[in-house]
Scaffold this active site. Structure first.
Site, PDB file in Angstrom:
ATOM      1  N   CYS A   7       0.839  -1.185   0.000  1.00 32.09           N
ATOM      2  CA  CYS A   7       0.000   0.000   0.000  1.00 32.09           C
ATOM      3  C   CYS A   7       0.883   1.246   0.000  1.00 32.09           C
ATOM      4  O   CYS A   7       1.568   1.526   0.984  1.00 32.09           O
ATOM      5  CB  CYS A   7      -0.841  -0.104   1.251  1.00 32.09           C
ATOM      6  SG  CYS A   7      -2.105   1.063   1.278  1.00 32.09           S
ATOM      7  N   ASN A   9       1.362   5.584  -0.985  1.00 31.85           N
ATOM      8  CA  ASN A   9       0.546   6.785  -0.793  1.00 31.85           C
ATOM      9  C   ASN A   9      -0.388   7.037  -1.973  1.00 31.85           C
ATOM     10  O   ASN A   9      -1.422   7.671  -1.821  1.00 31.85           O
ATOM     11  CB  ASN A   9       1.439   8.007  -0.551  1.00 31.85           C
ATOM     12  CG  ASN A   9       1.939   8.048   0.879  1.00 31.85           C
ATOM     13  OD1 ASN A   9       1.205   8.396   1.787  1.00 31.85           O
ATOM     14  ND2 ASN A   9       3.180   7.639   1.089  1.00 31.85           N
ATOM     15  N   THR A  10      -0.042   6.538  -3.155  1.00 30.51           N
ATOM     16  CA  THR A  10      -0.889   6.726  -4.335  1.00 30.51           C
ATOM     17  C   THR A  10      -1.671   5.461  -4.672  1.00 30.51           C
ATOM     18  O   THR A  10      -2.883   5.489  -4.834  1.00 30.51           O
ATOM     19  CB  THR A  10      -0.038   7.149  -5.551  1.00 30.51           C
ATOM     20  OG1 THR A  10       0.794   8.239  -5.162  1.00 30.51           O
ATOM     21  CG2 THR A  10      -0.920   7.581  -6.711  1.00 30.51           C
ATOM     22  N   ASN A  11      -0.972   4.347  -4.784  1.00 29.51           N
ATOM     23  CA  ASN A  11      -1.621   3.112  -5.228  1.00 29.51           C
ATOM     24  C   ASN A  11      -1.412   1.957  -4.264  1.00 29.51           C
ATOM     25  O   ASN A  11      -0.388   1.880  -3.578  1.00 29.51           O
ATOM     26  CB  ASN A  11      -1.079   2.698  -6.601  1.00 29.51           C
ATOM     27  CG  ASN A  11      -1.606   3.606  -7.701  1.00 29.51           C
ATOM     28  OD1 ASN A  11      -2.807   3.792  -7.839  1.00 29.51           O
ATOM     29  ND2 ASN A  11      -0.705   4.193  -8.472  1.00 29.51           N
ATOM     30  N   THR A  12      -2.406   1.073  -4.262  1.00 30.07           N
ATOM     31  CA  THR A  12      -2.338  -0.155  -3.467  1.00 30.07           C
ATOM     32  C   THR A  12      -2.319  -1.329  -4.438  1.00 30.07           C
ATOM     33  O   THR A  12      -3.135  -1.381  -5.357  1.00 30.07           O
ATOM     34  CB  THR A  12      -3.569  -0.249  -2.546  1.00 30.07           C
ATOM     35  OG1 THR A  12      -3.493   0.832  -1.609  1.00 30.07           O
ATOM     36  CG2 THR A  12      -3.611  -1.566  -1.790  1.00 30.07           C
ATOM     37  N   PRO A 108       7.970   1.243   5.471  1.00 32.64           N
ATOM     38  CA  PRO A 108       7.976  -0.213   5.306  1.00 32.64           C
ATOM     39  C   PRO A 108       8.314  -0.631   3.879  1.00 32.64           C
ATOM     40  O   PRO A 108       8.941  -1.672   3.657  1.00 32.64           O
ATOM     41  CB  PRO A 108       6.558  -0.635   5.692  1.00 32.64           C
ATOM     42  CG  PRO A 108       5.771   0.610   5.805  1.00 32.64           C
ATOM     43  CD  PRO A 108       6.707   1.737   6.009  1.00 32.64           C
ATOM     44  N   ASP A 109       7.922   0.203   2.889  1.00 32.75           N
ATOM     45  CA  ASP A 109       8.256  -0.143   1.491  1.00 32.75           C
ATOM     46  C   ASP A 109       9.768  -0.191   1.287  1.00 32.75           C
ATOM     47  O   ASP A 109      10.278  -0.994   0.504  1.00 32.75           O
ATOM     48  CB  ASP A 109       7.588   0.842   0.508  1.00 32.75           C
ATOM     49  CG  ASP A 109       7.849   2.313   0.825  1.00 32.75           C
ATOM     50  OD1 ASP A 109       8.223   2.645   1.974  1.00 32.75           O
ATOM     51  OD2 ASP A 109       7.668   3.148  -0.082  1.00 32.75           O
ATOM     52  N   THR A 132       5.401   7.527  -5.195  1.00 34.66           N
ATOM     53  CA  THR A 132       4.931   8.863  -4.839  1.00 34.66           C
ATOM     54  C   THR A 132       6.136   9.750  -4.542  1.00 34.66           C
ATOM     55  O   THR A 132       6.201  10.912  -4.949  1.00 34.66           O
ATOM     56  CB  THR A 132       4.013   8.791  -3.601  1.00 34.66           C
ATOM     57  OG1 THR A 132       3.004   7.819  -3.850  1.00 34.66           O
ATOM     58  CG2 THR A 132       3.400  10.128  -3.298  1.00 34.66           C
TER      59      THR A 132
HETATM   60  N1  LIG Z   1       5.026   6.533 -18.687  1.00 35.07           N
HETATM   61  C1  LIG Z   1       4.336   6.720 -17.570  1.00 35.07           C
HETATM   62  N2  LIG Z   1       3.810   7.933 -17.294  1.00 35.07           N
HETATM   63  C2  LIG Z   1       3.130   8.153 -16.157  1.00 35.07           C
HETATM   64  N3  LIG Z   1       2.911   7.225 -15.239  1.00 35.07           N
HETATM   65  C3  LIG Z   1       3.390   6.010 -15.474  1.00 35.07           C
HETATM   66  C4  LIG Z   1       4.134   5.669 -16.616  1.00 35.07           C
HETATM   67  N4  LIG Z   1       4.512   4.368 -16.535  1.00 35.07           N
HETATM   68  C5  LIG Z   1       4.013   3.926 -15.376  1.00 35.07           C
HETATM   69  N5  LIG Z   1       3.340   4.899 -14.750  1.00 35.07           N
HETATM   70  C6  LIG Z   1       2.624   4.869 -13.483  1.00 35.07           C
HETATM   71  O1  LIG Z   1       3.470   4.454 -12.473  1.00 35.07           O
HETATM   72  C7  LIG Z   1       2.628   4.003 -11.431  1.00 35.07           C
HETATM   73  C8  LIG Z   1       3.239   2.814 -10.810  1.00 35.07           C
HETATM   74  O2  LIG Z   1       4.224   3.261  -9.989  1.00 35.07           O
HETATM   75  P1  LIG Z   1       4.449   2.661  -8.575  1.00 35.07           P
HETATM   76  O3  LIG Z   1       3.469   1.593  -8.261  1.00 35.07           O
HETATM   77  O4  LIG Z   1       5.862   2.344  -8.509  1.00 35.07           O
HETATM   78  O5  LIG Z   1       4.218   3.905  -7.662  1.00 35.07           O
HETATM   79  P2  LIG Z   1       2.905   4.695  -7.328  1.00 35.07           P
HETATM   80  O6  LIG Z   1       1.772   3.760  -7.280  1.00 35.07           O
HETATM   81  O7  LIG Z   1       2.818   5.848  -8.249  1.00 35.07           O
HETATM   82  O8  LIG Z   1       3.320   5.256  -5.907  1.00 35.07           O
HETATM   83  P3  LIG Z   1       3.155   4.585  -4.469  1.00 35.07           P
HETATM   84  O9  LIG Z   1       3.708   3.197  -4.554  1.00 35.07           O
HETATM   85  O10 LIG Z   1       3.957   5.497  -3.619  1.00 35.07           O
HETATM   86  O11 LIG Z   1       1.695   4.602  -4.209  1.00 35.07           O
HETATM   87  C9  LIG Z   1       1.295   3.642 -12.013  1.00 35.07           C
HETATM   88  O12 LIG Z   1       0.294   4.470 -11.467  1.00 35.07           O
HETATM   89  C10 LIG Z   1       1.479   3.885 -13.480  1.00 35.07           C
HETATM   90  O13 LIG Z   1       0.335   4.437 -14.027  1.00 35.07           O
HETATM   91  C1  LIG Z   2       9.200   7.949   1.592  1.00 30.42           C
HETATM   92  C2  LIG Z   2       7.935   7.146   1.405  1.00 30.42           C
HETATM   93  C3  LIG Z   2       6.718   8.069   1.356  1.00 30.42           C
HETATM   94  C4  LIG Z   2       8.053   6.414   0.056  1.00 30.42           C
HETATM   95  O1  LIG Z   2       6.963   5.594  -0.177  1.00 30.42           O
HETATM   96  C5  LIG Z   2       7.776   6.093   2.525  1.00 30.42           C
HETATM   97  O2  LIG Z   2       8.846   5.211   2.495  1.00 30.42           O
HETATM   98  C6  LIG Z   2       7.679   6.722   3.895  1.00 30.42           C
HETATM   99  O3  LIG Z   2       6.652   7.206   4.286  1.00 30.42           O
HETATM  100  N1  LIG Z   2       8.808   6.703   4.655  1.00 30.42           N
HETATM  101  C7  LIG Z   2       8.905   7.182   6.019  1.00 30.42           C
HETATM  102  C8  LIG Z   2      10.207   7.901   6.278  1.00 30.42           C
HETATM  103  C9  LIG Z   2      11.458   7.120   5.946  1.00 30.42           C
HETATM  104  O4  LIG Z   2      11.441   6.123   5.232  1.00 30.42           O
HETATM  105  O5  LIG Z   2      12.522   7.518   6.440  1.00 30.42           O
END
Ligand SMILES: Nc1ncnc2c1ncn2[C@@H]1O[C@H](COP(=O)(O)OP(=O)(O)OP(=O)(O)O)[C@@H](O)[C@H]1O
Ligand SMILES: CC(C)(CO)[C@@H](O)C(=O)NCCC(=O)O
Ligand SMILES: [K+]
Length: 257
Positions: A7, A9-12, A108-109, A132
């Protein structure tokens, strides 16, 4: 069967691990208010669609958003009758304890990426994750997370440009045709694309300088493949690194308890 939940901050992301491979990977946006029942409705609909009928016995969760964990715990308990392992909680053991400042919280990620990368590549690594935030995790030779770097995420930077400047549109990140843009969109894309190529390059070089030994660089996250087209930033790109790390931590906890 193991259900891995990552999970951000943007996607799960949910992924089903049968012990040898991932059967499916399902993605939804992160909302802290989503209930256990809502997770199940979404999850079972997609499993039906893919004609997967898993026997889920274990759940492991990594969440950078603390508030979603409650409903995910209820989801695991209500629908699979299991108590999930939550990375970062005291009851979740890590293969190698991190070495950072006393009392600091580590995402945790980042712990999960560390475990996944060490399992595949051994130590002396930099893991660059384009989520994110754009994070750099330094993995020592014994596999410990020993710190890193947190920079604004790529999409966040583009969003910030758009919301702060009235004449700048919303644009998606892509590799622009030239460094010198001849229209607004190309100028913005060049700034972000080449800016991040420079950021990743510069930070990795400085980490290497401070670390003092050769290091391998692993790229992960949705945008890693795009940025690896700009310059040779990574030794490898692995889109399933976080999910792999969850299986590694799950296995470790099963073996040690
Ligand atoms: N060319 C691109 N342009 C914009 N977004 C892209 C592209 N390729 C992949 N993505 C996006 O990257 C995202 C996947 O990234 P990832 O899962 O690593 O992180 P996230 O979901 O954005 O962030 P978090 O894990 O912090 O919630 C997807 O939302 C996908 O739509
Ligand atoms: C930096 C993010 C937002 C990346 O997903 C996450 O790993 C997080 O909330 N970290 C807490 C602070 C740290 O990792 O030092
Ligand atoms: K992520």
């Amino acid at each position: 069967m193991l259900l891995c939940i990552d999970c951000g901050n943007t996607n799960t992301v949910f992924a089903l691990w049968d012990g040898e491979r991932f059967l499916c990977t399902l993605r939804t946006s992160t909302h802290h208010a989503r209930t256990a029942d809502a997770y199940f409705t979404w999850f079972s609909t997609l499993l039906n669609h893919y004609r997967i009928d898993p026997d889920i016995t274990d759940v492991i969760i990594s969440s950078t958003v603390p508030r979603v964990v409650f409903n995910l715990r209820v989801f695991a308990d209500r629908f699979f009758g299991c108590r999930p392992i939550v990375v970062g909680k005291p009851e979740c053991a890590l293969p190698i304890p991190p070495r950072v400042d006393e009392g600091t919280s580590i995402g945790p990620d980042r712990l999960v990426n560390t475990a996944g990368a060490f399992d595949r590549h051994g130590g002396d690594l930099i893991v660059v994750d384009f989520g994110t935030a754009t994070t750099f995790d330094v993995v020592a030779s014994d596999g410990a997370y020993v710190g890193g770097v947190i920079a604004p995420g790529v999409n966040l930077s583009l969003e910030a440009l758009h919301s702060a400047a009235a004449a700048l549109p919303h644009v998606d990140v892509t590799k622009p045709p030239h460094v010198i843009g001849t229209n607004t969109v190309d100028c913005m894309q060049s700034g972000v694309f080449w800016g991040y190529v420079g950021l990743v390059n510069g930070i990795c070089n400085r980490i290497r300088g401070e670390y003092g030994r050769p290091m391998k660089v692993i790229g992960t996250g949705g945008l890693a493949p795009l940025f690896s087209t700009g310059e040779a930033l990574f030794d490898t790109v692995e889109d399933d690194l976080t999910m792999h790390g969850l299986t590694v931590i799950h296995r470790y906890n099963k073996e040690t308890t």
